[in-house]
Design a protein around this motif. Structure first.
Motif, mmCIF file in Angstrom:
data_model
loop_
_atom_site.group_PDB
_atom_site.id
_atom_site.type_symbol
_atom_site.label_atom_id
_atom_site.label_comp_id
_atom_site.label_asym_id
_atom_site.label_seq_id
_atom_site.Cartn_x
_atom_site.Cartn_y
_atom_site.Cartn_z
ATOM 1 N N MET A 92 0.834 -1.207 0.000
ATOM 2 C CA MET A 92 0.000 0.000 0.000
ATOM 3 C C MET A 92 0.869 1.258 0.000
ATOM 4 O O MET A 92 0.622 2.201 -0.763
ATOM 5 N N ALA A 150 2.543 1.676 -3.322
ATOM 6 C CA ALA A 150 1.617 2.169 -4.345
ATOM 7 C C ALA A 150 1.380 3.675 -4.217
ATOM 8 O O ALA A 150 0.901 4.313 -5.159
ATOM 9 N N CYS A 151 1.743 4.241 -3.049
ATOM 10 C CA CYS A 151 1.577 5.682 -2.815
ATOM 11 C C CYS A 151 2.891 6.449 -2.949
ATOM 12 O O CYS A 151 2.963 7.627 -2.566
ATOM 13 N N LYS A 155 -5.323 8.716 -0.082
ATOM 14 C CA LYS A 155 -4.406 8.099 -1.047
ATOM 15 C C LYS A 155 -4.331 6.581 -0.845
ATOM 16 O O LYS A 155 -4.311 5.806 -1.815
ATOM 17 N N SER A 189 -5.340 3.432 -3.306
ATOM 18 C CA SER A 189 -4.416 2.368 -3.736
ATOM 19 C C SER A 189 -5.066 0.992 -3.627
ATOM 20 O O SER A 189 -4.744 0.083 -4.400
ATOM 21 N N SER A 223 -8.165 0.934 -6.446
ATOM 22 C CA SER A 223 -7.696 0.832 -7.838
ATOM 23 C C SER A 223 -7.053 -0.512 -8.152
ATOM 24 O O SER A 223 -6.830 -0.841 -9.321
ATOM 25 N N ALA A 264 -4.016 -1.109 -7.191
ATOM 26 C CA ALA A 264 -2.569 -0.870 -7.283
ATOM 27 C C ALA A 264 -1.805 -1.579 -6.169
ATOM 28 O O ALA A 264 -0.726 -2.136 -6.409
ATOM 29 N N ALA A 265 -2.347 -1.577 -4.944
ATOM 30 C CA ALA A 265 -1.656 -2.240 -3.832
ATOM 31 C C ALA A 265 -1.601 -3.748 -4.055
ATOM 32 O O ALA A 265 -0.565 -4.384 -3.807
ATOM 33 N N LYS A 293 1.097 -4.506 -6.519
ATOM 34 C CA LYS A 293 2.435 -4.413 -5.915
ATOM 35 C C LYS A 293 2.755 -5.693 -5.141
ATOM 36 O O LYS A 293 3.868 -6.222 -5.231
#
Length: 436
Positions: free
Chosen positions: A98, A101-102, A296, A300, A303, A305-306, A309
Protein backbone atom coordinates in the motif's frame (compact mmCIF):
# COMPACT_ATOMS: atom_id res chain seq x y z
CA UNK A 1 39.44 -1.65 29.03
CA UNK A 2 38.31 -4.70 31.01
CA UNK A 3 34.87 -6.21 30.45
CA UNK A 4 34.46 -6.82 34.16
CA UNK A 5 35.00 -3.13 34.93
CA UNK A 6 32.28 -2.16 32.44
CA UNK A 7 29.97 -4.70 34.08
CA UNK A 8 30.92 -3.35 37.51
CA UNK A 9 30.06 0.21 36.44
CA UNK A 10 26.59 -0.76 35.31
CA UNK A 11 26.10 -3.08 38.30
CA UNK A 12 26.75 -0.09 40.54
CA UNK A 13 24.23 2.04 38.64
CA UNK A 14 26.63 4.26 36.71
CA UNK A 15 25.96 5.39 33.14
CA UNK A 16 28.20 3.81 30.51
CA UNK A 17 30.10 6.12 28.19
CA UNK A 18 30.60 5.72 24.46
CA UNK A 19 33.98 3.97 24.79
CA UNK A 20 32.56 1.40 27.21
CA UNK A 21 29.55 0.69 24.99
CA UNK A 22 31.75 0.42 21.89
CA UNK A 23 33.97 -2.06 23.75
CA UNK A 24 30.94 -4.18 24.63
CA UNK A 25 29.55 -4.19 21.10
CA UNK A 26 32.94 -5.08 19.60
CA UNK A 27 33.14 -7.91 22.11
CA UNK A 28 29.76 -9.21 20.98
CA UNK A 29 30.97 -9.41 17.38
CA UNK A 30 34.55 -10.62 17.78
CA UNK A 31 33.89 -12.93 20.73
CA UNK A 32 36.22 -11.16 23.13
CA UNK A 33 33.33 -10.91 25.60
CA UNK A 34 32.38 -14.34 26.97
CA UNK A 35 28.79 -15.54 27.23
CA UNK A 36 28.98 -15.07 30.98
CA UNK A 37 30.13 -11.48 30.62
CA UNK A 38 27.43 -10.69 28.03
CA UNK A 39 24.81 -12.22 30.31
CA UNK A 40 26.12 -10.28 33.31
CA UNK A 41 25.92 -6.93 31.54
CA UNK A 42 22.43 -7.78 30.27
CA UNK A 43 21.30 -8.52 33.83
CA UNK A 44 22.97 -5.35 35.14
CA UNK A 45 21.08 -3.25 32.57
CA UNK A 46 17.87 -5.17 33.33
CA UNK A 47 18.19 -4.35 37.04
CA UNK A 48 19.80 -0.89 36.91
CA UNK A 49 18.29 0.51 33.73
CA UNK A 50 19.88 2.67 31.06
CA UNK A 51 19.46 6.35 30.33
CA UNK A 52 18.30 7.71 26.97
CA UNK A 53 21.81 8.84 25.98
CA UNK A 54 23.18 5.36 26.79
CA UNK A 55 20.40 3.72 24.78
CA UNK A 56 21.18 5.94 21.78
CA UNK A 57 24.87 5.01 22.00
CA UNK A 58 24.04 1.29 22.25
CA UNK A 59 21.60 1.53 19.34
CA UNK A 60 24.12 3.28 17.10
CA UNK A 61 26.94 0.91 18.04
CA UNK A 62 24.83 -2.19 17.30
CA UNK A 63 23.59 -0.63 14.05
CA UNK A 64 27.18 -0.11 12.92
CA UNK A 65 28.31 -3.61 14.00
CA UNK A 66 27.58 -4.94 10.50
CA UNK A 67 26.45 -3.83 7.06
CA UNK A 68 24.39 -0.64 6.92
CA UNK A 69 22.17 -0.35 3.86
CA UNK A 70 22.31 2.81 1.78
CA UNK A 71 19.71 3.98 -0.72
CA UNK A 72 21.37 6.70 -2.83
CA UNK A 73 19.36 8.36 -5.60
CA UNK A 74 16.06 6.85 -4.44
CA UNK A 75 13.20 8.80 -6.07
CA UNK A 76 11.05 8.63 -2.92
CA UNK A 77 11.34 8.28 0.86
CA UNK A 78 12.63 5.03 2.38
CA UNK A 79 10.11 4.02 5.06
CA UNK A 80 9.20 1.07 7.26
CA UNK A 81 7.00 -0.11 10.09
CA UNK A 82 7.69 -2.41 13.01
CA UNK A 83 5.27 -4.22 15.31
CA UNK A 84 6.07 -5.45 18.81
CA UNK A 85 4.13 -8.64 17.96
CA UNK A 86 0.63 -10.03 18.27
CA UNK A 87 -1.80 -12.77 17.25
CA UNK A 88 -3.21 -12.56 13.73
CA UNK A 89 -1.07 -9.48 13.04
CA UNK A 90 -0.63 -9.58 9.29
CA UNK A 91 -0.50 -5.77 8.87
CA UNK A 92 2.99 -5.74 7.31
CA UNK A 93 1.79 -7.87 4.40
CA UNK A 94 -0.75 -5.26 3.31
CA UNK A 95 1.12 -2.19 4.49
CA UNK A 96 4.27 -2.55 2.39
CA UNK A 97 2.49 -2.73 -1.00
CA UNK A 98 0.00 0.00 0.00
CA UNK A 99 2.79 2.44 0.90
CA UNK A 100 4.71 1.45 -2.24
CA UNK A 101 1.62 2.17 -4.34
CA UNK A 102 1.58 5.68 -2.82
CA UNK A 103 5.19 6.51 -3.71
CA UNK A 104 7.11 5.17 -0.71
CA UNK A 105 9.97 2.65 -0.74
CA UNK A 106 9.75 -0.08 1.88
CA UNK A 107 12.79 -2.34 2.43
CA UNK A 108 11.17 -4.36 5.21
CA UNK A 109 13.41 -6.63 7.29
CA UNK A 110 10.90 -8.79 9.16
CA UNK A 111 11.13 -11.42 11.89
CA UNK A 112 10.00 -14.94 12.64
CA UNK A 113 7.47 -16.01 15.24
CA UNK A 114 8.51 -15.62 18.86
CA UNK A 115 6.65 -17.39 21.65
CA UNK A 116 2.91 -16.98 21.12
CA UNK A 117 3.27 -14.30 18.42
CA UNK A 118 3.38 -15.04 14.71
CA UNK A 119 6.20 -13.89 12.44
CA UNK A 120 5.91 -12.14 9.06
CA UNK A 121 8.77 -14.20 7.60
CA UNK A 122 7.07 -17.48 8.56
CA UNK A 123 3.85 -16.30 6.93
CA UNK A 124 5.60 -15.40 3.70
CA UNK A 125 7.31 -18.79 3.63
CA UNK A 126 3.83 -20.32 3.37
CA UNK A 127 4.03 -19.10 -0.25
CA UNK A 128 5.87 -21.77 -2.31
CA UNK A 129 9.11 -20.49 -3.77
CA UNK A 130 9.11 -17.15 -1.91
CA UNK A 131 12.68 -16.35 -0.84
CA UNK A 132 13.01 -14.49 2.45
CA UNK A 133 16.81 -14.46 2.10
CA UNK A 134 17.57 -13.09 -1.38
CA UNK A 135 20.94 -11.86 -2.57
CA UNK A 136 21.44 -8.26 -1.34
CA UNK A 137 21.69 -6.99 -4.92
CA UNK A 138 18.34 -8.58 -5.78
CA UNK A 139 16.73 -7.10 -2.66
CA UNK A 140 18.05 -3.66 -3.61
CA UNK A 141 16.79 -4.04 -7.18
CA UNK A 142 13.30 -5.16 -6.14
CA UNK A 143 12.88 -2.30 -3.68
CA UNK A 144 14.02 0.23 -6.29
CA UNK A 145 11.87 -1.20 -9.09
CA UNK A 146 8.70 -2.17 -7.22
CA UNK A 147 8.82 0.00 -4.11
CA UNK A 148 8.73 -2.82 -1.56
CA UNK A 149 10.24 -6.14 -0.57
CA UNK A 150 9.77 -8.06 2.66
CA UNK A 151 12.60 -10.39 3.71
CA UNK A 152 14.15 -11.88 6.86
CA UNK A 153 17.08 -10.50 8.83
CA UNK A 154 20.44 -11.34 7.29
CA UNK A 155 23.47 -12.25 9.36
CA UNK A 156 25.38 -9.14 8.37
CA UNK A 157 22.78 -6.66 9.62
CA UNK A 158 23.30 -5.69 13.27
CA UNK A 159 25.13 -8.94 14.18
CA UNK A 160 25.84 -7.60 17.68
CA UNK A 161 22.11 -7.46 18.36
CA UNK A 162 21.65 -11.03 17.17
CA UNK A 163 24.17 -12.38 19.69
CA UNK A 164 23.02 -10.13 22.53
CA UNK A 165 19.38 -11.07 22.00
CA UNK A 166 20.16 -14.79 21.96
CA UNK A 167 21.89 -14.44 25.33
CA UNK A 168 19.10 -12.30 26.79
CA UNK A 169 16.54 -14.87 25.62
CA UNK A 170 18.06 -17.60 27.81
CA UNK A 171 18.95 -15.42 30.81
CA UNK A 172 15.52 -13.84 31.55
CA UNK A 173 16.61 -10.34 30.52
CA UNK A 174 14.43 -9.81 27.43
CA UNK A 175 11.93 -7.58 29.26
CA UNK A 176 14.11 -4.49 29.48
CA UNK A 177 12.71 -1.40 27.78
CA UNK A 178 16.11 0.16 26.82
CA UNK A 179 17.41 -3.18 25.49
CA UNK A 180 14.22 -3.84 23.50
CA UNK A 181 14.51 -0.31 22.14
CA UNK A 182 18.12 -0.76 21.05
CA UNK A 183 17.40 -4.19 19.56
CA UNK A 184 14.52 -2.95 17.39
CA UNK A 185 16.08 0.31 16.30
CA UNK A 186 19.58 -1.01 15.56
CA UNK A 187 18.12 -3.31 12.89
CA UNK A 188 15.81 -0.65 11.47
CA UNK A 189 18.56 1.97 11.30
CA UNK A 190 20.83 -0.57 9.60
CA UNK A 191 18.19 -0.83 6.87
CA UNK A 192 18.86 2.81 5.94
CA UNK A 193 15.42 4.17 6.80
CA UNK A 194 14.30 7.79 6.66
CA UNK A 195 11.06 7.23 8.57
CA UNK A 196 9.63 4.53 10.85
CA UNK A 197 6.12 3.91 12.18
CA UNK A 198 6.10 1.78 15.34
CA UNK A 199 3.13 -0.38 16.30
CA UNK A 200 3.30 -1.06 20.04
CA UNK A 201 0.76 -3.79 20.77
CA UNK A 202 -0.96 -3.68 24.17
CA UNK A 203 -3.18 -6.26 25.82
CA UNK A 204 -3.61 -9.95 26.54
CA UNK A 205 -1.92 -11.03 23.31
CA UNK A 206 1.00 -8.60 23.48
CA UNK A 207 4.40 -8.44 25.10
CA UNK A 208 3.23 -5.16 26.68
CA UNK A 209 0.26 -6.39 28.66
CA UNK A 210 -0.49 -3.08 30.41
CA UNK A 211 -1.06 0.42 28.97
CA UNK A 212 1.75 1.80 31.15
CA UNK A 213 4.29 -0.67 29.80
CA UNK A 214 3.19 0.08 26.23
CA UNK A 215 3.50 3.83 26.89
CA UNK A 216 6.97 3.39 28.39
CA UNK A 217 8.18 1.36 25.40
CA UNK A 218 6.65 3.75 22.87
CA UNK A 219 8.23 6.78 24.55
CA UNK A 220 11.60 5.04 24.74
CA UNK A 221 11.59 4.01 21.07
CA UNK A 222 10.52 7.46 19.87
CA UNK A 223 13.08 9.26 22.07
CA UNK A 224 15.98 6.98 21.15
CA UNK A 225 15.01 6.82 17.47
CA UNK A 226 14.82 10.60 17.30
CA UNK A 227 18.13 10.83 19.14
CA UNK A 228 19.67 8.59 16.50
CA UNK A 229 18.41 10.88 13.73
CA UNK A 230 15.33 8.91 12.60
CA UNK A 231 11.91 10.38 11.86
CA UNK A 232 9.64 8.21 13.98
CA UNK A 233 6.12 7.98 15.39
CA UNK A 234 4.58 5.25 17.51
CA UNK A 235 0.99 4.06 17.76
CA UNK A 236 -0.19 2.00 20.72
CA UNK A 237 -2.77 -0.48 19.41
CA UNK A 238 -5.11 -2.95 21.06
CA UNK A 239 -4.17 -6.66 21.18
CA UNK A 240 -6.90 -7.94 23.49
CA UNK A 241 -8.34 -10.04 20.66
CA UNK A 242 -7.17 -11.69 17.46
CA UNK A 243 -6.43 -9.08 14.79
CA UNK A 244 -8.49 -9.82 11.71
CA UNK A 245 -10.27 -13.11 11.18
CA UNK A 246 -7.44 -15.63 10.85
CA UNK A 247 -4.36 -16.76 12.79
CA UNK A 248 -1.93 -19.20 11.18
CA UNK A 249 0.58 -18.84 8.37
CA UNK A 250 -1.19 -19.85 5.12
CA UNK A 251 -4.52 -18.71 6.55
CA UNK A 252 -3.13 -15.22 7.15
CA UNK A 253 -1.77 -15.07 3.60
CA UNK A 254 -5.27 -15.91 2.37
CA UNK A 255 -6.74 -13.14 4.52
CA UNK A 256 -4.13 -10.73 3.16
CA UNK A 257 -5.17 -11.55 -0.39
CA UNK A 258 -8.86 -11.08 0.42
CA UNK A 259 -8.01 -7.74 2.02
CA UNK A 260 -5.96 -6.45 -0.90
CA UNK A 261 -8.57 -7.57 -3.44
CA UNK A 262 -11.38 -5.96 -1.45
CA UNK A 263 -13.23 -9.21 -0.82
CA UNK A 264 -13.11 -8.96 2.99
CA UNK A 265 -11.65 -6.32 5.30
CA UNK A 266 -12.16 -6.82 9.03
CA UNK A 267 -12.73 -3.28 10.44
CA UNK A 268 -10.13 -3.38 13.24
CA UNK A 269 -7.44 -4.77 10.95
CA UNK A 270 -8.31 -2.17 8.32
CA UNK A 271 -8.10 0.68 10.84
CA UNK A 272 -4.68 -0.38 12.20
CA UNK A 273 -3.32 -0.81 8.68
CA UNK A 274 -4.59 2.57 7.50
CA UNK A 275 -3.37 4.32 10.64
CA UNK A 276 0.17 2.98 10.37
CA UNK A 277 0.38 3.51 6.61
CA UNK A 278 -0.86 7.09 7.04
CA UNK A 279 1.86 7.84 9.58
CA UNK A 280 4.45 6.51 7.13
CA UNK A 281 3.20 8.71 4.29
CA UNK A 282 3.30 11.80 6.52
CA UNK A 283 6.78 10.95 7.84
CA UNK A 284 7.96 10.57 4.24
CA UNK A 285 6.40 13.81 3.02
CA UNK A 286 4.01 11.94 0.73
CA UNK A 287 0.91 13.45 2.37
CA UNK A 288 0.28 16.69 4.21
CA UNK A 289 -1.56 14.99 7.06
CA UNK A 290 -3.04 11.63 8.00
CA UNK A 291 -6.46 12.51 6.56
CA UNK A 292 -4.96 13.16 3.13
CA UNK A 293 -2.82 10.04 3.50
CA UNK A 294 -5.88 7.87 4.17
CA UNK A 295 -7.50 9.09 0.95
CA UNK A 296 -4.41 8.10 -1.05
CA UNK A 297 -4.16 4.73 0.70
CA UNK A 298 -7.81 3.86 0.15
CA UNK A 299 -7.37 4.76 -3.52
CA UNK A 300 -4.42 2.37 -3.74
CA UNK A 301 -6.72 -0.41 -2.54
CA UNK A 302 -9.74 0.57 -4.62
CA UNK A 303 -7.70 0.83 -7.84
CA UNK A 304 -6.00 -2.52 -7.30
CA UNK A 305 -2.57 -0.87 -7.28
CA UNK A 306 -1.66 -2.24 -3.83
CA UNK A 307 -2.71 -5.77 -4.83
CA UNK A 308 -0.60 -5.49 -7.97
CA UNK A 309 2.44 -4.41 -5.92
CA UNK A 310 2.02 -7.42 -3.61
CA UNK A 311 1.67 -9.79 -6.56
CA UNK A 312 4.75 -8.35 -8.26
CA UNK A 313 6.78 -8.58 -5.02
CA UNK A 314 5.83 -12.25 -4.56
CA UNK A 315 6.81 -13.10 -8.13
CA UNK A 316 10.08 -11.14 -7.94
CA UNK A 317 11.09 -13.08 -4.82
CA UNK A 318 10.40 -16.47 -6.40
CA UNK A 319 6.74 -17.05 -5.60
CA UNK A 320 3.94 -17.83 -8.07
CA UNK A 321 2.91 -15.01 -10.39
CA UNK A 322 -0.77 -15.92 -10.11
CA UNK A 323 -1.05 -16.25 -6.31
CA UNK A 324 -3.76 -13.58 -6.12
CA UNK A 325 -5.88 -15.38 -8.70
CA UNK A 326 -5.30 -18.96 -7.52
CA UNK A 327 -4.33 -19.05 -3.84
CA UNK A 328 -5.74 -22.53 -3.25
CA UNK A 329 -3.40 -23.93 -5.90
CA UNK A 330 -0.41 -22.93 -3.81
CA UNK A 331 -1.24 -22.41 -0.13
CA UNK A 332 -1.29 -25.36 2.28
CA UNK A 333 -4.63 -26.55 3.63
CA UNK A 334 -5.06 -28.60 6.80
CA UNK A 335 -6.85 -31.96 6.40
CA UNK A 336 -9.13 -31.48 9.43
CA UNK A 337 -11.41 -28.44 9.64
CA UNK A 338 -13.74 -28.18 12.64
CA UNK A 339 -15.90 -25.41 14.14
CA UNK A 340 -15.38 -24.24 17.73
CA UNK A 341 -18.91 -24.15 19.21
CA UNK A 342 -19.86 -21.62 21.86
CA UNK A 343 -20.63 -23.48 25.09
CA UNK A 344 -23.42 -21.07 25.99
CA UNK A 345 -25.39 -18.18 24.58
CA UNK A 346 -24.26 -14.65 25.30
CA UNK A 347 -21.84 -11.94 24.27
CA UNK A 348 -18.15 -12.52 23.60
CA UNK A 349 -16.67 -10.20 26.21
CA UNK A 350 -13.02 -11.24 26.57
CA UNK A 351 -10.24 -13.28 24.97
CA UNK A 352 -7.00 -14.56 26.45
CA UNK A 353 -5.29 -13.77 23.17
CA UNK A 354 -1.92 -15.08 24.33
CA UNK A 355 -3.46 -18.53 24.89
CA UNK A 356 -4.96 -18.41 21.40
CA UNK A 357 -1.50 -17.71 19.98
CA UNK A 358 -0.10 -20.62 21.98
CA UNK A 359 -2.89 -22.83 20.60
CA UNK A 360 -1.64 -22.04 17.08
CA UNK A 361 1.84 -23.15 18.19
CA UNK A 362 0.37 -26.35 19.69
CA UNK A 363 -1.28 -27.12 16.36
CA UNK A 364 2.17 -26.92 14.73
CA UNK A 365 1.80 -23.39 13.35
CA UNK A 366 4.73 -22.07 15.40
CA UNK A 367 7.95 -23.29 16.99
CA UNK A 368 8.55 -24.66 20.47
CA UNK A 369 12.28 -24.75 19.70
CA UNK A 370 14.19 -23.07 16.88
CA UNK A 371 14.63 -26.32 14.92
CA UNK A 372 10.89 -27.10 14.71
CA UNK A 373 9.33 -27.34 11.25
CA UNK A 374 6.14 -25.31 10.89
CA UNK A 375 2.91 -26.78 9.51
CA UNK A 376 1.84 -23.90 7.28
CA UNK A 377 -1.79 -25.03 6.90
CA UNK A 378 -2.90 -25.10 10.53
CA UNK A 379 -4.46 -22.37 12.65
CA UNK A 380 -7.81 -20.68 13.15
CA UNK A 381 -10.11 -18.82 10.78
CA UNK A 382 -13.38 -16.90 10.96
CA UNK A 383 -12.75 -15.67 14.49
CA UNK A 384 -15.62 -13.78 16.03
CA UNK A 385 -14.83 -10.51 17.77
CA UNK A 386 -15.42 -8.96 21.16
CA UNK A 387 -18.97 -7.68 21.46
CA UNK A 388 -20.45 -10.29 19.11
CA UNK A 389 -23.62 -12.05 20.27
CA UNK A 390 -23.47 -15.84 20.00
CA UNK A 391 -26.11 -18.54 20.30
CA UNK A 392 -25.17 -21.74 22.11
CA UNK A 393 -23.35 -23.97 19.62
CA UNK A 394 -22.66 -21.13 17.19
CA UNK A 395 -19.01 -21.11 16.00
CA UNK A 396 -16.53 -18.84 17.78
CA UNK A 397 -13.93 -19.76 15.17
CA UNK A 398 -12.91 -22.60 12.86
CA UNK A 399 -9.94 -24.86 13.64
CA UNK A 400 -7.61 -26.09 10.89
CA UNK A 401 -5.61 -29.05 12.21
CA UNK A 402 -3.45 -31.97 11.12
CA UNK A 403 -5.52 -34.55 13.04
CA UNK A 404 -8.81 -35.02 14.85
CA UNK A 405 -7.01 -35.21 18.20
CA UNK A 406 -5.18 -31.95 17.54
CA UNK A 407 -8.44 -30.32 16.49
CA UNK A 408 -10.18 -31.47 19.68
CA UNK A 409 -7.40 -30.02 21.85
CA UNK A 410 -7.51 -26.74 19.93
CA UNK A 411 -11.30 -26.49 20.25
CA UNK A 412 -11.03 -26.91 24.03
CA UNK A 413 -8.25 -24.32 24.19
CA UNK A 414 -10.28 -21.71 22.30
CA UNK A 415 -13.38 -22.36 24.38
CA UNK A 416 -11.33 -21.84 27.52
CA UNK A 417 -9.63 -18.71 26.15
CA UNK A 418 -12.91 -16.99 25.22
CA UNK A 419 -15.34 -15.55 27.77
CA UNK A 420 -19.02 -15.54 26.85
CA UNK A 421 -21.24 -13.79 29.37
CA UNK A 422 -24.33 -11.69 29.87
CA UNK A 423 -22.30 -8.87 31.36
CA UNK A 424 -21.86 -5.34 30.09
CA UNK A 425 -19.26 -4.71 27.43
CA UNK A 426 -18.00 -1.54 25.76
CA UNK A 427 -15.86 -1.30 22.64
CA UNK A 428 -12.29 -0.05 23.01
CA UNK A 429 -10.57 1.99 20.28
CA UNK A 430 -8.12 -0.05 18.23
CA UNK A 431 -5.61 2.85 18.32
CA UNK A 432 -5.14 3.48 22.04
CA UNK A 433 -2.61 6.30 21.82
CA UNK A 434 0.14 7.99 19.82
CA UNK A 435 3.67 9.07 20.73
CA UNK A 436 5.89 11.34 18.68
Amino acid sequence: MLAQEIIRAKRDGRALDEAQIQNFVRGLVDGSWSEGQVAALGMAVFLRGMGRDEAVLLTRAMMNSGRVMRWPDMPGPVLDKHSSGGVGDKVSLMLAPMVAACGGYVPMIAGRGLGHTGGTVDKLEAIPGYSTAPDPALFDRIVRNLGCAIIGQTGDLAPADKRFYATRDVTATVESVPLITASILSKKLAAGLEGLAMDIKCGSGAFCDTPQMAQDLAESIVAVGSGAGLKIRALITDMNEVLGFDAGNALEIRETLRYLKGEQREPRLHEVTLALCAEMLVLGGLAADTAAARVKLQASLDSGAAAEKFSAMVAALGGPADLLERPDAYLAQAPVVRAVPALQAGRLTAMNTRDIGLAVVELGGGRRVAADKIDMGVGFSEFRHLGDELAAGEPIAVVHAASEDAAARAIAAIQQACTISQGAWSAQPIVMGTVG
